[in-house]
Design an enzyme around this catalytic site. Sequence first.
Site, short mmCIF file in Angstrom:
data_model
loop_
_atom_site.label_atom_id
_atom_site.label_comp_id
_atom_site.label_asym_id
_atom_site.label_seq_id
_atom_site.Cartn_x
_atom_site.Cartn_y
_atom_site.Cartn_z
CB SER A 70 5.34 -9.75 -2.77
OG SER A 70 4.75 -10.32 -3.94
CB SER A 71 0.08 -11.27 -3.17
OG SER A 71 0.70 -11.45 -4.41
CB THR A 72 -0.51 -11.78 1.80
OG1 THR A 72 0.71 -12.53 1.94
CG2 THR A 72 -1.42 -12.49 0.81
CB SER A 73 4.01 -8.76 2.97
OG SER A 73 4.75 -8.16 4.02
CB CYS A 108 -0.79 -2.19 -4.09
SG CYS A 108 -1.55 -3.83 -4.31
CB SER A 311 5.60 -8.93 -6.98
OG SER A 311 5.26 -8.04 -5.93
CG HIS A 316 2.15 -11.38 -8.58
ND1 HIS A 316 0.85 -11.74 -8.83
CD2 HIS A 316 2.10 -10.48 -7.56
CE1 HIS A 316 0.05 -11.07 -8.03
NE2 HIS A 316 0.77 -10.31 -7.24
CG MET A 320 2.46 -7.25 -9.01
SD MET A 320 3.30 -8.38 -10.14
CE MET A 320 4.52 -7.30 -10.86
#
Length: 401
Positions: A70-73, A108, A311, A316, A320
């Site tokens: 989720s951190s990179t999408s 974000c 996340s 995560h 976030m």
Amino acid sequence: MRHIHSPAAQIKIPAIYMRGGTSKGVFFRRQDLPAEARQPGPVRDAILLRTLGSPDPYGKQIDGMGNASSSTSKAVILSASSRPDHDVDYLFGQVSIDQPLVDWSGNCGNLSAAVGPCAIHMGLIPAQRLPHTGVATIRIWQANIGRTIVAHVPMQNGQVQELGDFELDGVSFPAAEIALEFVDPADDGNGAAMFPTGHLVDTLEVPGVGTFSATCINAGIPTIFLNAADLGYTGCERQSDINEDPAALARLERIRACAALKMGLIRSLDDAAARQHTPKLAWVGPPRSYTASSGRRMEAAHIDLVVRALSMGKLHHAMMGTAAVAIGTAAAIPGTLVNLAAGGGERSSVVFGHPSGSLRVGAQAELVQGQWQVRKALMSRSARILMEGWVRVPAQTLHAE
């Protein structure tokens, strides 16, 4: 008018691939997008999905720019602001990995750190607004939630200074520090209350799961905080402890859905599946020593509390940015679960432990006519351009319906 292309053709779209905080995303200038994608709709969503490589039933995003977390999408669309006293409009899309879904419901906070530098690099900020050397103050309109973010971007010799000695847990290499101010983080412009249930702590009943004490707060991003102990956790969990436990993930998603309903964010529990980005679910506990994912020992004496957060349905790897705003805000208000985990009382900042290390976040809270208000939340991040050029997507993406 739609473009006509061969089914085998690809189109090129200028883009910048950036790290912001502990996230990465693909950044577009709105004017560089195909005409069909400059407004909300299926074509815009289809382009972002194809850019990141979603939906991917294998969960790897091999055929795109995403990195299977989720951190990179993530995708960002920037434009010169049409609002008074703002420099750039910032629209954020959280792209699902395995579903054909782009969630536009929140911000974000990590990529917020990249918006100022990217806007400067894209030429969206007039040159006369920028110091040759010093700090550029960039006022950002966060279009998803209607809030102002002020970024303080270091400049050197007319360019954004990206390298430096600021270290951020969850990021391998040091970089230049970017200070962020989230102005009126609990004011979404729609009159939503900071505590939408009207209470600092609620009793949350989750059929088939249990009953929990919960702090439901709308600050930075809608977030539900639970006590780690009530979940059978310590607040020192690693990603593998949660993400490799399907039963735990299902239980936590059920809790998140019930809390979203209680906060008035969805109309039925079934709606939660289409609203993955918000609200966030986190659990807190008093300070404890633990080993971060890097192998570094985190000592209880150096933090005020421990926090873990989900996340897009997974724990995560760090925290976030928007959830950090919620943590700082809730910690500043006596009586919330976050504040109590940190020892209670009044405080203007906290240092919390997360899976990758720790983070300091501050908030200015005051009680006005019986209602808590937070004027701003503050934290520091860093950002760096990783690659720039063009992304390519199949021309047929422009015909999405």
